[in-house]
Design an enzyme around this catalytic site. Sequence first.
Site, PDB file in Angstrom:
ATOM      1  N   THR A   1     -27.271 -31.466 -28.286  1.00  0.00           N
ATOM      2  CA  THR A   1     -28.481 -32.279 -28.087  1.00  0.00           C
ATOM      3  C   THR A   1     -29.182 -31.806 -26.817  1.00  0.00           C
ATOM      4  OG1 THR A   1     -27.696 -34.241 -29.214  1.00  0.00           O
ATOM      5  CG2 THR A   1     -29.106 -34.633 -27.328  1.00  0.00           C
TER       6      THR A   1
ATOM      7  N   ASP B   1     -27.545 -42.530 -30.198  1.00  0.00           N
ATOM      8  CA  ASP B   1     -28.005 -43.149 -28.947  1.00  0.00           C
ATOM      9  C   ASP B   1     -29.343 -42.606 -28.463  1.00  0.00           C
ATOM     10  OD1 ASP B   1     -26.607 -40.667 -28.667  1.00  0.00           O
ATOM     11  OD2 ASP B   1     -26.713 -40.928 -26.505  1.00  0.00           O
TER      12      ASP B   1
HETATM   13  N1  ASP Z   1     -25.710 -38.096 -28.698  1.00  0.00           N
HETATM   14  C1  ASP Z   1     -26.079 -37.442 -29.917  1.00  0.00           C
HETATM   15  C2  ASP Z   1     -25.868 -38.381 -31.070  1.00  0.00           C
HETATM   16  O1  ASP Z   1     -24.868 -39.052 -31.117  1.00  0.00           O
HETATM   17  C3  ASP Z   1     -25.311 -36.186 -30.169  1.00  0.00           C
HETATM   18  C4  ASP Z   1     -25.245 -35.211 -29.015  1.00  0.00           C
HETATM   19  O2  ASP Z   1     -25.353 -35.580 -27.861  1.00  0.00           O
HETATM   20  O3  ASP Z   1     -25.063 -34.010 -29.279  1.00  0.00           O
HETATM   21  O4  ASP Z   1     -26.690 -38.419 -31.955  1.00  0.00           O
END
Ligand code: ASP
Length: 335
Positions: free
Chosen positions: A204, A235
């Site tokens: 992300t 999140d």
């Molecule tokens: N936080 C992101 C999610 O759960 C994934 C990530 O941080 O790579 O959608």
Amino acid sequence: MIQPMTRNLALSLIVFLLPVLAAAQTADVILSRDSAAAPKWALAIHGGAGTIPKNLPEEQKQQYLKSLTRALEIGRDVLKGGGTSLDAVEKVVRFLEDDPLFNAGKGAVYTHEGTHELDAAIMDGRDLSCGSVAGLKTVKHPVTLARLVKEKSPHVFLVGEGAEAFATQMKVERVKNDWFDTPFRYQQLQEALKEEREKKDKDTVGAVALDTHGNLAAATSTGGLTNKRFGRLGDVPVIGAGTYANNRTAALSGTGIGEEFIKHTVTHDISALVEYGGLTLQQAADRVIHQKLKPGDGGVIGVGRDGSIALVFNSEGMYRGAADSGGRFEVKIWE
Ligand code: ASP
């Protein structure tokens, strides 16, 4: 006609106030001297946190570092030129969305059904205005649509078909869903399907900044988790979980297991520890990432109102970068 008593009262008030005013003036001088020493702008970026093997092939490692460096330069140039933190974080995140290395935009992970659903958010610390989008299928730059939600709609959070309809109205750039296909992410889906689990694929992207006008902003964008089902949202678009900015405290962007970040309202919790708990940004981020979350859950980047930068994670690594007007400019993956 001023009564003698009133005059005496006024005189003693002046006598009492003079040293107070003088002290306040000195304090002002000291304050502005301090703020002259503090960074005028600051920027932190991330490209995800997770189990990043230390034996990552050198060529791949260099690709990540090169992309993070370029992203940092893009944000630095906006801030250095007196641009807003909001413009800086949007521009950085757009760049990272275009890079297939990261799980956002072009490199978004696959859902269980073999498609892509993208989430993003942006927040302005000046007035807490924010915009979130989730479950997008055809928007090339989700972060830009999030900004349009913030600026051109009366709402803060649009999802799925409605968000797509809003994208049509806003005339943002669109692509077919399979434009987000990449062989690397496809491979990750096959592995996740074999293991029958959702997989956190660590890439992300996010950016947080303080501009020379003293304003903070945060933006985050993601494809979510590999093999996600049932309209799962993470999140990232949830304000206060994966994304938060408030001029009184800090701008923050998280990365990791979204469900944990939502349960612990990670970014707002850090901000609240600064605002009500008197902790520094670093102390607050350490407290939440290391004491509330579990090892391996992820990390957060933050820029404080004073220009301080925190890059904290409890996973093996976090693709990240930091720069400020004091001359700091660095990109890192592990400790
Ligand atoms: N936080 C992101 C999610 O759960 C994934 C990530 O941080 O790579 O959608």
